[in-house]
Motif scaffolding. Structure first.
Motif, PDB file in Angstrom:
ATOM      1  N   ALA A 178      -5.512  36.366  56.031  1.00  0.00           N
ATOM      2  CA  ALA A 178      -4.839  37.664  56.099  1.00  0.00           C
ATOM      3  C   ALA A 178      -3.362  37.528  55.731  1.00  0.00           C
ATOM      4  CB  ALA A 178      -4.994  38.250  57.497  1.00  0.00           C
ATOM      5  N   LEU A 179      -2.732  36.471  56.177  1.00  0.00           N
ATOM      6  CA  LEU A 179      -1.330  36.244  55.826  1.00  0.00           C
ATOM      7  C   LEU A 179      -1.171  36.022  54.324  1.00  0.00           C
ATOM      8  CD1 LEU A 179      -0.124  33.930  58.747  1.00  0.00           C
ATOM      9  CD2 LEU A 179       0.619  36.273  58.277  1.00  0.00           C
ATOM     10  N   ARG A 180      -2.069  35.234  53.758  1.00  0.00           N
ATOM     11  CA  ARG A 180      -1.993  34.970  52.320  1.00  0.00           C
ATOM     12  C   ARG A 180      -2.277  36.235  51.519  1.00  0.00           C
ATOM     13  NH1 ARG A 180      -5.497  29.975  53.800  1.00  0.00           N
ATOM     14  NH2 ARG A 180      -3.902  28.410  54.316  1.00  0.00           N
ATOM     15  N   ASP A 181      -3.225  37.026  51.970  1.00  0.00           N
ATOM     16  CA  ASP A 181      -3.533  38.282  51.284  1.00  0.00           C
ATOM     17  C   ASP A 181      -2.338  39.237  51.316  1.00  0.00           C
ATOM     18  OD1 ASP A 181      -6.063  37.389  50.696  1.00  0.00           O
ATOM     19  OD2 ASP A 181      -7.038  38.481  52.344  1.00  0.00           O
TER      20      ASP A 181
ATOM     21  N   THR B  91       5.678  31.615  55.718  1.00  0.00           N
ATOM     22  CA  THR B  91       6.961  32.133  55.245  1.00  0.00           C
ATOM     23  C   THR B  91       7.252  33.514  55.825  1.00  0.00           C
ATOM     24  OG1 THR B  91       5.816  32.934  53.259  1.00  0.00           O
ATOM     25  CG2 THR B  91       6.940  30.806  53.107  1.00  0.00           C
ATOM     26  N   ALA B  92       6.307  34.097  56.551  1.00  0.00           N
ATOM     27  CA  ALA B  92       6.521  35.393  57.192  1.00  0.00           C
ATOM     28  C   ALA B  92       7.257  35.214  58.511  1.00  0.00           C
ATOM     29  CB  ALA B  92       5.177  36.077  57.447  1.00  0.00           C
ATOM     30  N   ASP B  93       8.094  36.201  58.877  1.00  0.00           N
ATOM     31  CA  ASP B  93       8.672  36.165  60.212  1.00  0.00           C
ATOM     32  C   ASP B  93       7.680  36.789  61.192  1.00  0.00           C
ATOM     33  OD1 ASP B  93       8.993  39.001  60.276  1.00  0.00           O
ATOM     34  OD2 ASP B  93      11.022  38.872  59.471  1.00  0.00           O
ATOM     35  N   VAL B  94       8.042  36.808  62.464  1.00  0.00           N
ATOM     36  CA  VAL B  94       7.079  37.190  63.479  1.00  0.00           C
ATOM     37  C   VAL B  94       6.646  38.657  63.340  1.00  0.00           C
ATOM     38  CG1 VAL B  94       8.776  37.840  65.259  1.00  0.00           C
ATOM     39  CG2 VAL B  94       6.526  36.969  65.942  1.00  0.00           C
ATOM     40  N   ALA B  95       7.563  39.526  62.928  1.00  0.00           N
ATOM     41  CA  ALA B  95       7.194  40.934  62.729  1.00  0.00           C
ATOM     42  C   ALA B  95       6.257  41.076  61.530  1.00  0.00           C
ATOM     43  CB  ALA B  95       8.453  41.777  62.538  1.00  0.00           C
ATOM     44  N   GLU B  96       6.516  40.306  60.486  1.00  0.00           N
ATOM     45  CA  GLU B  96       5.673  40.353  59.300  1.00  0.00           C
ATOM     46  C   GLU B  96       4.280  39.786  59.580  1.00  0.00           C
ATOM     47  OE1 GLU B  96       9.240  39.967  55.954  1.00  0.00           O
ATOM     48  OE2 GLU B  96       8.357  38.169  56.859  1.00  0.00           O
ATOM     49  N   VAL B  97       4.215  38.772  60.437  1.00  0.00           N
ATOM     50  CA  VAL B  97       2.912  38.234  60.846  1.00  0.00           C
ATOM     51  C   VAL B  97       2.102  39.317  61.549  1.00  0.00           C
ATOM     52  CG1 VAL B  97       1.731  36.581  62.333  1.00  0.00           C
ATOM     53  CG2 VAL B  97       3.704  35.843  60.997  1.00  0.00           C
ATOM     54  N   GLU B  98       2.735  40.002  62.490  1.00  0.00           N
ATOM     55  CA  GLU B  98       2.016  41.046  63.235  1.00  0.00           C
ATOM     56  C   GLU B  98       1.564  42.170  62.306  1.00  0.00           C
ATOM     57  OE1 GLU B  98       2.522  43.665  67.341  1.00  0.00           O
ATOM     58  OE2 GLU B  98       4.293  42.751  66.398  1.00  0.00           O
ATOM     59  N   ALA B  99       2.422  42.551  61.370  1.00  0.00           N
ATOM     60  CA  ALA B  99       2.051  43.626  60.447  1.00  0.00           C
ATOM     61  C   ALA B  99       0.904  43.227  59.540  1.00  0.00           C
ATOM     62  CB  ALA B  99       3.276  44.032  59.620  1.00  0.00           C
ATOM     63  N   ALA B 100       0.911  41.949  59.122  1.00  0.00           N
ATOM     64  CA  ALA B 100      -0.154  41.476  58.219  1.00  0.00           C
ATOM     65  C   ALA B 100      -1.500  41.446  58.908  1.00  0.00           C
ATOM     66  CB  ALA B 100       0.199  40.082  57.699  1.00  0.00           C
ATOM     67  N   LEU B 101      -1.509  41.288  60.235  1.00  0.00           N
ATOM     68  CA  LEU B 101      -2.754  41.213  60.982  1.00  0.00           C
ATOM     69  C   LEU B 101      -3.183  42.544  61.565  1.00  0.00           C
ATOM     70  CD1 LEU B 101      -4.369  38.553  61.344  1.00  0.00           C
ATOM     71  CD2 LEU B 101      -2.000  38.162  60.693  1.00  0.00           C
ATOM     72  N   ALA B 102      -2.346  43.570  61.367  1.00  0.00           N
ATOM     73  CA  ALA B 102      -2.667  44.887  61.950  1.00  0.00           C
ATOM     74  C   ALA B 102      -3.874  45.514  61.268  1.00  0.00           C
ATOM     75  CB  ALA B 102      -1.452  45.791  61.805  1.00  0.00           C
TER      76      ALA B 102
ATOM     77  N   TYR C  24       2.137  36.099  51.801  1.00  0.00           N
ATOM     78  CA  TYR C  24       2.916  35.042  52.427  1.00  0.00           C
ATOM     79  C   TYR C  24       2.201  33.696  52.281  1.00  0.00           C
ATOM     80  CZ  TYR C  24       4.963  39.140  54.639  1.00  0.00           C
ATOM     81  OH  TYR C  24       5.540  40.361  54.856  1.00  0.00           O
ATOM     82  N   GLU C  25       2.969  32.642  52.234  1.00  0.00           N
ATOM     83  CA  GLU C  25       2.379  31.310  52.311  1.00  0.00           C
ATOM     84  C   GLU C  25       2.027  31.020  53.767  1.00  0.00           C
ATOM     85  OE1 GLU C  25       4.113  28.072  49.821  1.00  0.00           O
ATOM     86  OE2 GLU C  25       5.751  29.522  49.585  1.00  0.00           O
ATOM     87  N   ALA C  26       0.957  30.267  53.970  1.00  0.00           N
ATOM     88  CA  ALA C  26       0.541  29.933  55.331  1.00  0.00           C
ATOM     89  C   ALA C  26      -0.286  28.656  55.303  1.00  0.00           C
ATOM     90  CB  ALA C  26      -0.274  31.070  55.953  1.00  0.00           C
ATOM     91  N   SER C  27      -0.137  27.838  56.337  1.00  0.00           N
ATOM     92  CA  SER C  27      -0.904  26.593  56.425  1.00  0.00           C
ATOM     93  C   SER C  27      -1.136  26.242  57.883  1.00  0.00           C
ATOM     94  CB  SER C  27      -0.157  25.444  55.742  1.00  0.00           C
ATOM     95  OG  SER C  27       0.967  25.035  56.513  1.00  0.00           O
ATOM     96  N   ARG C  28      -2.167  25.481  58.111  1.00  0.00           N
ATOM     97  CA  ARG C  28      -2.338  24.861  59.423  1.00  0.00           C
ATOM     98  C   ARG C  28      -1.283  23.780  59.606  1.00  0.00           C
ATOM     99  NH1 ARG C  28      -7.323  25.541  62.129  1.00  0.00           N
ATOM    100  NH2 ARG C  28      -8.864  26.766  60.955  1.00  0.00           N
ATOM    101  N   THR C  29      -1.109  23.333  60.850  1.00  0.00           N
ATOM    102  CA  THR C  29      -0.229  22.205  61.116  1.00  0.00           C
ATOM    103  C   THR C  29      -0.967  21.190  61.979  1.00  0.00           C
ATOM    104  OG1 THR C  29       0.821  22.675  63.268  1.00  0.00           O
ATOM    105  CG2 THR C  29       1.575  23.970  61.364  1.00  0.00           C
TER     106      THR C  29
END
Length: 367
Positions: A335-338, A356-367, A341-346
């Motif tokens: 969902a983040l990549r779609d 690369t998303a901030d916390v607000a952008e993460v929440e919006a991407a998953l809404a 934003y770039e995203a990876s496991r750690t």
């Protein structure tokens, strides 16, 4: 007791369940650390144009690291201030038919006197008492373990400030905070001697942080690495964070996401904690005689794919803040990549990720 590890047969003190008896220390839980050390030495030797040969285990105890390095073709030296440890290391070299030098000395004295292609500092607790001498002794690769994770990550705040010359903060990414505090201290220590120490492979596993740093002589190279230091401003309320390079902190007073107070950590290392190409070479150097081969390969594969952002998120912590049920990690990252934003496991945990998303952008991407 006798053990077999990585193709060598060594005598170690105590029971495997204890890991410690008397003055000589042996920890069976550090086998992964030692397996990764041998694989890193192989990858480092393969990478270099002029083949490095000399390896120092500066705080040797039973000498198992030095014995394994010698079995892999290195001219190994082990050092310990405890005469019983020195005798045990010498016996372990002999037991395996290997030529290895054993020295009864304070490691700092030896490292001020001599230089080695690879210097390995794996003490009980903080490595900082050895950092100055190690930075000057290592000619090519500096390997460092820290087991005092509570001071590093801010859980023991005053101790962390004293030992590492930085302000640590106890956040949900505490493992990475500890690693980056350690890297900052090592980079700054090396720079005092006009030495640039750049991390090429780092990991936090169980109760310790471990890093391998390329060492280069020169004030200009050391100055360039100091530019990779900076600060992180962190909101304990909504988990927002932002970072800025520079030795002088210039923090916001309030979180731009929720308005609560921000905490500042630093100076920490904000640059890459690993070189993906080198980590891939380490993974290729893991062989099946390693007792932790499968675990090592999985860890290295995850680290190889990690984004280089200086902090990570815990998915479950975010969903708890949002009062929602978590989705599967694969779907979450997709969902983040779609959303662009770039995203990876750690490697810090099964529900941790970088983006690369901030916390607000993460929440919006998953809404």
């Amino acid at each position: 007791m006798r053990i077999e590890e990585g193709g060598v047969d060594v005598e170690v003190p105590g029971e495997a369940t204890d890991g410690k008896e008397g003055e000589v220390f042996y920890n069976p839980e550090m086998e992964l650390n030692r397996d990764l050390t041998v694989a890193t030495l192989r990858a480092y030797r393969e990478r270099e144009d002029s083949e490095p040969t000399t390896y120092l285990d500066a705080t040797a105890a039973s000498g198992i690291r030095g014995v394994r390095a010698a079995a892999d073709g290195w001219t190994a030296t082990t050092c310990d201030v405890d005469p019983e440890a020195v005798d045990l290391a010498a016996a372990n070299f002999e037991r395996n038919g290997l030529a290895g030098e054993t020295i009864h000395e304070d490691a700092n004295v030896l490292m001020h006197q001599r230089r080695f292609d690879v210097v390995d500092v794996d003490p009980f607790g903080t490595p900082i008492p050895f950092a100055d001498a190690a930075a000057r002794s290592a000619q090519g690769l500096l390997c460092v373990t820290a087991t005092d994770t509570a001071p590093l990550c801010g859980a023991h705040f005053e101790s962390g400030v004293r030992k590492y010359g930085a302000v640590p903060r106890n956040t949900e990414y505490h493992a990475e905070m500890g690693l980056r505090v350690l890297l900052s201290a090592l980079v700054r220590t090396a720079a005092k001697f006009d030495v640039a120490a750049r991390p090429v492979f780092s990991h936090v596993t169980d109760h310790y942080a471990r890093t391998y740093l390329d060492v280069e002589q020169g004030a200009r190279a050391a100055n360039a690495l100091l530019e990779e230091l900076g600060h992180v401003d962190h909101c304990q309320h909504c988990l927002y964070r932002e970072h800025e390079r520079g030795l002088l902190a210039d923090p916001r007073e309030d979180c731009p996401n929720c308005g609560h107070h921000l905490q500042t950590a630093g100076p920490i290392w904000l640059g890459d904690a690993h070189d993906p190409e080198f980590v891939a070479a380490v993974r290729e150097a893991v062989t099946d005689e390693f007792g932790t081969a499968d675990r090592a390969r999985d860890l290295l594969s995850t680290i190889e794919g990690e984004l280089s952002t200086p902090t990570h998120y815990d998915q479950h912590r975010l969903y708890k803040r949002w009062n929602e049920s978590a989705v599967g990690m694969d779907d979450f990252l997709a969902a983040l990549r779609d959303a662009g934003y770039e995203a990876s496991r750690t490697h810090y945990g099964g529900t941790t990720f970088k983006t690369t998303a901030d916390v607000a952008e993460v929440e919006a991407a998953l809404a």
